[in-house]
Design an enzyme around this catalytic site. Sequence first.
Site, PDB file in Angstrom:
ATOM      1  N   THR A 145       0.778  -1.248   0.176  1.00 49.48           N
ATOM      2  CA  THR A 145      -0.069  -0.017  -0.190  1.00 49.48           C
ATOM      3  C   THR A 145       0.907   1.381   0.003  1.00 49.48           C
ATOM      4  O   THR A 145       1.635   1.608   0.908  1.00 49.48           O
ATOM      5  CB  THR A 145      -1.174   0.032   1.167  1.00 49.48           C
ATOM      6  OG1 THR A 145      -1.840  -1.108   1.360  1.00 49.48           O
ATOM      7  CG2 THR A 145      -1.808   1.367   1.152  1.00 49.48           C
ATOM      8  N   LYS A 182      -7.120   1.843  -2.995  1.00 45.30           N
ATOM      9  CA  LYS A 182      -6.634   1.358  -1.488  1.00 45.30           C
ATOM     10  C   LYS A 182      -6.792   2.310  -0.473  1.00 45.30           C
ATOM     11  O   LYS A 182      -7.309   2.156   0.583  1.00 45.30           O
ATOM     12  CB  LYS A 182      -5.467   0.729  -1.792  1.00 45.30           C
ATOM     13  CG  LYS A 182      -4.878   0.127  -0.480  1.00 45.30           C
ATOM     14  CD  LYS A 182      -5.659  -0.640   0.019  1.00 45.30           C
ATOM     15  CE  LYS A 182      -4.978  -1.281   1.485  1.00 45.30           C
ATOM     16  NZ  LYS A 182      -5.968  -2.294   2.244  1.00 45.30           N
ATOM     17  N   LYS A 186      -0.083   5.397   8.532  1.00 46.70           N
ATOM     18  CA  LYS A 186       0.608   5.687   7.027  1.00 46.70           C
ATOM     19  C   LYS A 186      -0.443   5.980   5.938  1.00 46.70           C
ATOM     20  O   LYS A 186      -0.493   6.777   5.380  1.00 46.70           O
ATOM     21  CB  LYS A 186       1.548   4.479   6.686  1.00 46.70           C
ATOM     22  CG  LYS A 186       2.296   4.513   5.355  1.00 46.70           C
ATOM     23  CD  LYS A 186       1.519   3.635   4.502  1.00 46.70           C
ATOM     24  CE  LYS A 186       1.528   2.209   4.660  1.00 46.70           C
ATOM     25  NZ  LYS A 186       1.121   1.000   4.029  1.00 46.70           N
TER      26      LYS A 186
HETATM   27  N1  LIG Z   1      -1.449  -6.235   7.601  1.00 46.91           N
HETATM   28  C1  LIG Z   1      -2.452  -6.185   7.021  1.00 46.91           C
HETATM   29  O1  LIG Z   1      -3.743  -6.456   7.357  1.00 46.91           O
HETATM   30  C2  LIG Z   1      -2.316  -5.342   5.777  1.00 46.91           C
HETATM   31  C3  LIG Z   1      -1.548  -4.810   5.255  1.00 46.91           C
HETATM   32  N2  LIG Z   1      -1.493  -4.051   3.795  1.00 46.91           N
HETATM   33  C4  LIG Z   1      -0.395  -3.484   3.546  1.00 46.91           C
HETATM   34  O2  LIG Z   1       0.573  -4.366   3.056  1.00 46.91           O
HETATM   35  C5  LIG Z   1       1.965  -4.093   3.260  1.00 46.91           C
HETATM   36  C6  LIG Z   1       2.478  -4.830   4.152  1.00 46.91           C
HETATM   37  O3  LIG Z   1       2.059  -5.258   5.484  1.00 46.91           O
HETATM   38  P1  LIG Z   1       2.355  -6.183   6.408  1.00 46.91           P
HETATM   39  O4  LIG Z   1       2.870  -7.473   5.760  1.00 46.91           O
HETATM   40  O5  LIG Z   1       1.264  -6.093   7.459  1.00 46.91           O
HETATM   41  O6  LIG Z   1       3.569  -5.304   7.143  1.00 46.91           O
HETATM   42  P2  LIG Z   1       4.840  -5.807   7.880  1.00 46.91           P
HETATM   43  O7  LIG Z   1       5.269  -4.869   8.935  1.00 46.91           O
HETATM   44  O8  LIG Z   1       4.489  -7.195   8.698  1.00 46.91           O
HETATM   45  O9  LIG Z   1       5.839  -6.099   6.818  1.00 46.91           O
HETATM   46  C7  LIG Z   1       6.377  -5.254   6.216  1.00 46.91           C
HETATM   47  C8  LIG Z   1       7.531  -5.686   5.282  1.00 46.91           C
HETATM   48  O10 LIG Z   1       8.260  -4.563   4.865  1.00 46.91           O
HETATM   49  C9  LIG Z   1       9.718  -5.063   4.941  1.00 46.91           C
HETATM   50  N3  LIG Z   1      10.414  -3.625   4.933  1.00 46.91           N
HETATM   51  C10 LIG Z   1      10.118  -2.929   5.886  1.00 46.91           C
HETATM   52  N4  LIG Z   1      10.966  -1.481   5.754  1.00 46.91           N
HETATM   53  C11 LIG Z   1      12.041  -2.031   4.662  1.00 46.91           C
HETATM   54  C12 LIG Z   1      13.107  -1.657   4.160  1.00 46.91           C
HETATM   55  N5  LIG Z   1      13.514  -0.359   4.369  1.00 46.91           N
HETATM   56  N6  LIG Z   1      13.598  -2.466   3.279  1.00 46.91           N
HETATM   57  C13 LIG Z   1      13.456  -3.471   3.033  1.00 46.91           C
HETATM   58  N7  LIG Z   1      12.292  -4.103   3.499  1.00 46.91           N
HETATM   59  C14 LIG Z   1      11.447  -3.430   4.443  1.00 46.91           C
HETATM   60  C15 LIG Z   1       9.767  -5.862   6.257  1.00 46.91           C
HETATM   61  O11 LIG Z   1      11.158  -6.502   6.500  1.00 46.91           O
HETATM   62  P3  LIG Z   1      11.594  -6.821   7.596  1.00 46.91           P
HETATM   63  O12 LIG Z   1      10.995  -8.264   8.117  1.00 46.91           O
HETATM   64  O13 LIG Z   1      12.907  -6.982   7.624  1.00 46.91           O
HETATM   65  O14 LIG Z   1      11.142  -5.763   8.795  1.00 46.91           O
HETATM   66  C16 LIG Z   1       8.524  -6.924   6.027  1.00 46.91           C
HETATM   67  O15 LIG Z   1       8.785  -7.639   5.089  1.00 46.91           O
HETATM   68  C17 LIG Z   1       1.820  -2.338   3.761  1.00 46.91           C
HETATM   69  O16 LIG Z   1       1.705  -1.709   3.076  1.00 46.91           O
HETATM   70  C18 LIG Z   1       0.426  -2.531   4.540  1.00 46.91           C
HETATM   71  O17 LIG Z   1      -0.006  -1.208   4.542  1.00 46.91           O
HETATM   72  C19 LIG Z   1      -2.623  -4.259   3.241  1.00 46.91           C
HETATM   73  C20 LIG Z   1      -3.714  -5.117   3.525  1.00 46.91           C
HETATM   74  C21 LIG Z   1      -3.870  -5.823   4.882  1.00 46.91           C
HETATM   75  O1  LIG Z   2      -5.248  -2.489   4.813  1.00 42.25           O
HETATM   76  C1  LIG Z   2      -5.674  -3.269   5.458  1.00 42.25           C
HETATM   77  C2  LIG Z   2      -6.698  -3.864   5.168  1.00 42.25           C
HETATM   78  O2  LIG Z   2      -7.190  -4.772   6.193  1.00 42.25           O
HETATM   79  O3  LIG Z   2      -7.316  -3.993   4.044  1.00 42.25           O
END
Ligand SMILES: NC(=O)C1=CN([C@@H]2O[C@H](COP(=O)(O)OP(=O)(O)OC[C@H]3O[C@@H](n4cnc5c(N)ncnc54)[C@H](OP(=O)(O)O)[C@@H]3O)[C@@H](O)[C@H]2O)C=CC1
Ligand SMILES: O=CC(=O)O
Length: 342
Positions: A144, A219, A287
């Site tokens: 996102t 989104k 965010k």
């Molecule tokens: N959780 C949810 O319910 C939902 C989330 N989203 C969106 O999906 C995306 C991921 O969410 P989610 O999986 O929950 O988040 P997490 O925080 O669990 O995972 C984030 C990921 O990004 C990586 N990351 C963060 N910073 C960096 C960096 N500087 N360089 C490289 N890798 C990086 C992390 O790596 P590391 O493991 O090393 O920290 C990890 O793999 C977000 O944009 C979120 O808004 C969308 C729908 C639903």
């Molecule tokens: O981005 C979060 C979700 O639940 O969709």
Amino acid sequence: MAAASFLLSPRVTLPLRRGSRLLVSCSATSSSSSSDAAGGVGFQGRVGFLGLGIMGAPMASNLMKAGCDITVWNRTKSKCDPLLSLGAKMAPYRFESSPARVASSCDVTFAMLADPESAFEVACGANGAAEGMAAGKGYVDVSTVDDATSKLIGKRITSTGASFLEAPVSGSKKPAEDGLLIFLTAGDESLYKRVAPLLDVMGKSRFYLGDVGNGAAMKLVVNMVMGSMMVSFAEGLLLSEKVGLDPNTVVEVISQGAINAPMFSLKGPSMVKAAYPTAFPLKHQQKDLRLALALAESVSQPIPTAAAANELYKVAKSLGLADQDFSAVIEALKAEMQSSQH
Ligand SMILES: NC(=O)C1=CN([C@@H]2O[C@H](COP(=O)(O)OP(=O)(O)OC[C@H]3O[C@@H](n4cnc5c(N)ncnc54)[C@H](OP(=O)(O)O)[C@@H]3O)[C@@H](O)[C@H]2O)C=CC1
Ligand SMILES: O=CC(=O)O
């Protein structure tokens, strides 16, 4: 923004598991094309997956379980272990892993990163995916992010001759585990069609929305509504308690009426117990509100309710709740209540 919006084939036959009828087949040896002799929809080619957080891990895992040839990368390497134990690959033999190496060894690479900064860094930074892209390959960013970041990533990826699709998802940890996400895609339509079988493994429906930026905007609109709804729900729970009602009954009443939403029934009972097991981290909801505010500003649209909600998520972050579930925003309201009593 041009908005060619239509829904393509909502799907309900999920999740796929080994031994069940496959809607997708992936092969380690062939280059990408769509066809399936068995009569289902097919994807042939290697699939890369960058970012194995709350969402990326189950999405990649579902692709693995559907029989795809997956190569994974994550900044924190240990998060690759569960996928490797399922049979995923890391970097090609002998090399240190990087997004570039994954992209160069795969036909299509997905990225599920935290925010615009990390999505840009992983795609366009040093050893980023763009360095491994070339004509015939595809990059699908399911993070996102805002439309400007998505366009920058798309520009860099397409400058290599590869194609780009943005495809943020609606749905949280459980829908990701169950393969029931909703994909909001935009960008290269032929890449969209090519990866549709993979999207159908990970999701229950997919929208193709036209130009890059429209998926990101969709989104942010959806999550702006969700973030505001959660704050309003939290206010209701606290108010009910203050006037001597049982908040559990509020959850039950809401669940039977016109404002029923799965989110309320799912999160309400644990919010009443002040428990916030993380599905959607609060920092990501804040965010998304921040990005939605910028989107609204870009078209001079007032969104006062979302702006007020954003302030509460900021307070919650300052209370150390960034990594809790976004329902922990109720704690910011409790803190405000306490400070107004003094
Ligand atoms: N959780 C949810 O319910 C939902 C989330 N989203 C969106 O999906 C995306 C991921 O969410 P989610 O999986 O929950 O988040 P997490 O925080 O669990 O995972 C984030 C990921 O990004 C990586 N990351 C963060 N910073 C960096 C960096 N500087 N360089 C490289 N890798 C990086 C992390 O790596 P590391 O493991 O090393 O920290 C990890 O793999 C977000 O944009 C979120 O808004 C969308 C729908 C639903
Ligand atoms: O981005 C979060 C979700 O639940 O969709």
